[in-house]
Motif scaffolding. Sequence first.
Motif, mmCIF file in Angstrom:
data_model
loop_
_atom_site.group_PDB
_atom_site.id
_atom_site.type_symbol
_atom_site.label_atom_id
_atom_site.label_comp_id
_atom_site.label_asym_id
_atom_site.label_seq_id
_atom_site.Cartn_x
_atom_site.Cartn_y
_atom_site.Cartn_z
ATOM 1 N N GLU A 172 -7.060 -18.172 -9.647
ATOM 2 C CA GLU A 172 -6.070 -17.194 -10.110
ATOM 3 C C GLU A 172 -5.199 -16.698 -8.962
ATOM 4 O OE1 GLU A 172 -7.098 -14.022 -12.867
ATOM 5 O OE2 GLU A 172 -8.971 -15.108 -13.300
ATOM 6 N N TYR A 173 -5.810 -16.379 -7.823
ATOM 7 C CA TYR A 173 -5.026 -15.932 -6.675
ATOM 8 C C TYR A 173 -4.078 -17.035 -6.211
ATOM 9 C CZ TYR A 173 -7.338 -11.471 -5.664
ATOM 10 O OH TYR A 173 -7.781 -10.179 -5.702
ATOM 11 N N ALA A 174 -4.585 -18.255 -6.139
ATOM 12 C CA ALA A 174 -3.764 -19.365 -5.644
ATOM 13 C C ALA A 174 -2.590 -19.665 -6.564
ATOM 14 C CB ALA A 174 -4.628 -20.607 -5.470
ATOM 15 N N THR A 175 -2.823 -19.652 -7.857
ATOM 16 C CA THR A 175 -1.741 -19.971 -8.785
ATOM 17 C C THR A 175 -0.781 -18.804 -8.977
ATOM 18 O OG1 THR A 175 -3.135 -19.411 -10.685
ATOM 19 C CG2 THR A 175 -3.073 -21.727 -10.028
ATOM 20 N N GLY A 176 -1.209 -17.599 -8.641
ATOM 21 C CA GLY A 176 -0.339 -16.421 -8.752
ATOM 22 C C GLY A 176 0.701 -16.357 -7.647
ATOM 23 N N GLY A 177 0.432 -17.014 -6.541
ATOM 24 C CA GLY A 177 1.381 -17.050 -5.438
ATOM 25 C C GLY A 177 1.372 -15.799 -4.579
ATOM 26 N N ASN A 178 2.257 -15.821 -3.599
ATOM 27 C CA ASN A 178 2.331 -14.732 -2.624
ATOM 28 C C ASN A 178 2.722 -13.396 -3.258
ATOM 29 O OD1 ASN A 178 1.590 -16.382 -0.528
ATOM 30 N ND2 ASN A 178 3.681 -16.772 0.148
ATOM 31 N N GLU A 179 3.541 -13.431 -4.282
ATOM 32 C CA GLU A 179 3.982 -12.179 -4.907
ATOM 33 C C GLU A 179 2.799 -11.406 -5.500
ATOM 34 O OE1 GLU A 179 6.944 -10.742 -4.483
ATOM 35 O OE2 GLU A 179 7.260 -12.503 -3.208
ATOM 36 N N VAL A 180 1.856 -12.117 -6.085
ATOM 37 C CA VAL A 180 0.668 -11.464 -6.643
ATOM 38 C C VAL A 180 -0.147 -10.824 -5.527
ATOM 39 C CG1 VAL A 180 -1.533 -11.884 -7.810
ATOM 40 C CG2 VAL A 180 0.552 -12.911 -8.700
ATOM 41 N N LEU A 181 -0.338 -11.564 -4.441
ATOM 42 C CA LEU A 181 -1.090 -11.025 -3.302
ATOM 43 C C LEU A 181 -0.384 -9.811 -2.706
ATOM 44 C CD1 LEU A 181 -2.225 -14.300 -1.510
ATOM 45 C CD2 LEU A 181 -3.634 -12.722 -2.834
ATOM 46 N N LYS A 182 0.928 -9.878 -2.572
ATOM 47 C CA LYS A 182 1.681 -8.735 -2.041
ATOM 48 C C LYS A 182 1.545 -7.521 -2.958
ATOM 49 C CE LYS A 182 5.290 -11.412 0.221
ATOM 50 N NZ LYS A 182 6.728 -11.749 0.175
ATOM 51 N N LYS A 183 1.664 -7.749 -4.257
ATOM 52 C CA LYS A 183 1.586 -6.656 -5.229
ATOM 53 C C LYS A 183 0.214 -5.983 -5.170
ATOM 54 C CE LYS A 183 1.760 -5.848 -10.232
ATOM 55 N NZ LYS A 183 0.370 -5.550 -10.516
ATOM 56 N N ILE A 184 -0.834 -6.778 -5.200
ATOM 57 C CA ILE A 184 -2.193 -6.238 -5.164
ATOM 58 C C ILE A 184 -2.453 -5.510 -3.845
ATOM 59 C CG2 ILE A 184 -4.635 -6.880 -5.091
ATOM 60 C CD1 ILE A 184 -3.918 -9.085 -7.157
ATOM 61 N N SER A 185 -2.055 -6.123 -2.738
ATOM 62 C CA SER A 185 -2.249 -5.489 -1.426
ATOM 63 C C SER A 185 -1.516 -4.159 -1.355
ATOM 64 C CB SER A 185 -1.748 -6.409 -0.308
ATOM 65 O OG SER A 185 -2.497 -7.589 -0.281
ATOM 66 N N SER A 186 -0.309 -4.118 -1.859
ATOM 67 C CA SER A 186 0.472 -2.886 -1.863
ATOM 68 C C SER A 186 -0.193 -1.811 -2.716
ATOM 69 C CB SER A 186 1.886 -3.173 -2.383
ATOM 70 O OG SER A 186 2.614 -1.984 -2.486
ATOM 71 N N GLU A 187 -0.684 -2.187 -3.880
ATOM 72 C CA GLU A 187 -1.336 -1.213 -4.755
ATOM 73 C C GLU A 187 -2.597 -0.637 -4.123
ATOM 74 O OE1 GLU A 187 -1.716 -3.423 -8.400
ATOM 75 O OE2 GLU A 187 0.232 -2.729 -9.115
ATOM 76 N N ILE A 188 -3.384 -1.485 -3.482
ATOM 77 C CA ILE A 188 -4.604 -1.013 -2.818
ATOM 78 C C ILE A 188 -4.240 -0.086 -1.658
ATOM 79 C CG2 ILE A 188 -6.595 -1.716 -1.412
ATOM 80 C CD1 ILE A 188 -6.728 -4.246 -3.211
ATOM 81 N N PHE A 189 -3.261 -0.495 -0.862
ATOM 82 C CA PHE A 189 -2.812 0.324 0.270
ATOM 83 C C PHE A 189 -2.353 1.698 -0.215
ATOM 84 C CE2 PHE A 189 0.621 1.850 3.026
ATOM 85 C CZ PHE A 189 -0.049 1.928 4.233
ATOM 86 N N HIS A 190 -1.521 1.716 -1.249
ATOM 87 C CA HIS A 190 -0.998 2.980 -1.764
ATOM 88 C C HIS A 190 -2.095 3.829 -2.421
ATOM 89 C CE1 HIS A 190 2.979 1.108 -1.168
ATOM 90 N NE2 HIS A 190 3.232 2.338 -0.769
ATOM 91 N N PHE A 191 -3.075 3.182 -3.005
ATOM 92 C CA PHE A 191 -4.204 3.934 -3.560
ATOM 93 C C PHE A 191 -4.884 4.736 -2.457
ATOM 94 C CE2 PHE A 191 -8.837 4.071 -4.176
ATOM 95 C CZ PHE A 191 -8.893 4.921 -5.267
ATOM 96 N N TYR A 192 -5.237 4.061 -1.357
ATOM 97 C CA TYR A 192 -5.931 4.749 -0.270
ATOM 98 C C TYR A 192 -5.030 5.761 0.439
ATOM 99 C CZ TYR A 192 -10.216 2.032 -0.526
ATOM 100 O OH TYR A 192 -11.402 1.492 -0.934
ATOM 101 N N LEU A 193 -3.738 5.534 0.411
ATOM 102 C CA LEU A 193 -2.806 6.429 1.089
ATOM 103 C C LEU A 193 -2.415 7.634 0.238
ATOM 104 C CD1 LEU A 193 -1.062 6.694 3.684
ATOM 105 C CD2 LEU A 193 0.754 5.556 2.408
#
Length: 163
Positions: free
Chosen positions: A84-105
């Motif tokens: 799922e991560y591989a087929t979602g591409g970089n945009e999915v990884l960026k989106k998830i990383s951003s959401e996690i970062f903003h959650f903790y922030l």
Amino acid sequence: MAKRNTKEIILFESLKLFADKGYDGVTVRDIAAEVGIKQSSLYKHYKSKQEIFDTLIDTMQSRFRDASASFQLPDGELQEMAREYATGGNEVLKKISSEIFHFYLKDPYASQFRKMLSIEKYKNEEIDRIYREVYIDAAISYQAKLFEEMIKQGFMRQASPEV
């Protein structure tokens, strides 16, 4: 008028106090005063300051699991998640990383929790261990297992998954 959830108020006020003054700098009396209850009333909800602290940790883990569900993280078997991560591409990884970062922030609870651990990790070995586990070891371990599986499935080139 809605009934106060004193137990939750105790937790959040304790978290704010610990984040500002450090665990050792806060007494049960301080917490009770901040909540607006008698110290004896606080003991009806929690046996000790340590129990409050332990509950804060458990609550943070639960809050992150709940938040993770809203991030739409791939879930299930490692092989399927890697796909799922591989087929979602970089945009999915960026989106998830951003959401996690903003959650903790930005999440009021998560940001106070991070602040509390950041302050206390230099004073207390157990809190340093918890800090490393929550913010470093668990994340690296999860990512390394995921990247290792992605390499195995041919989605990523051969390299060290930890790096």
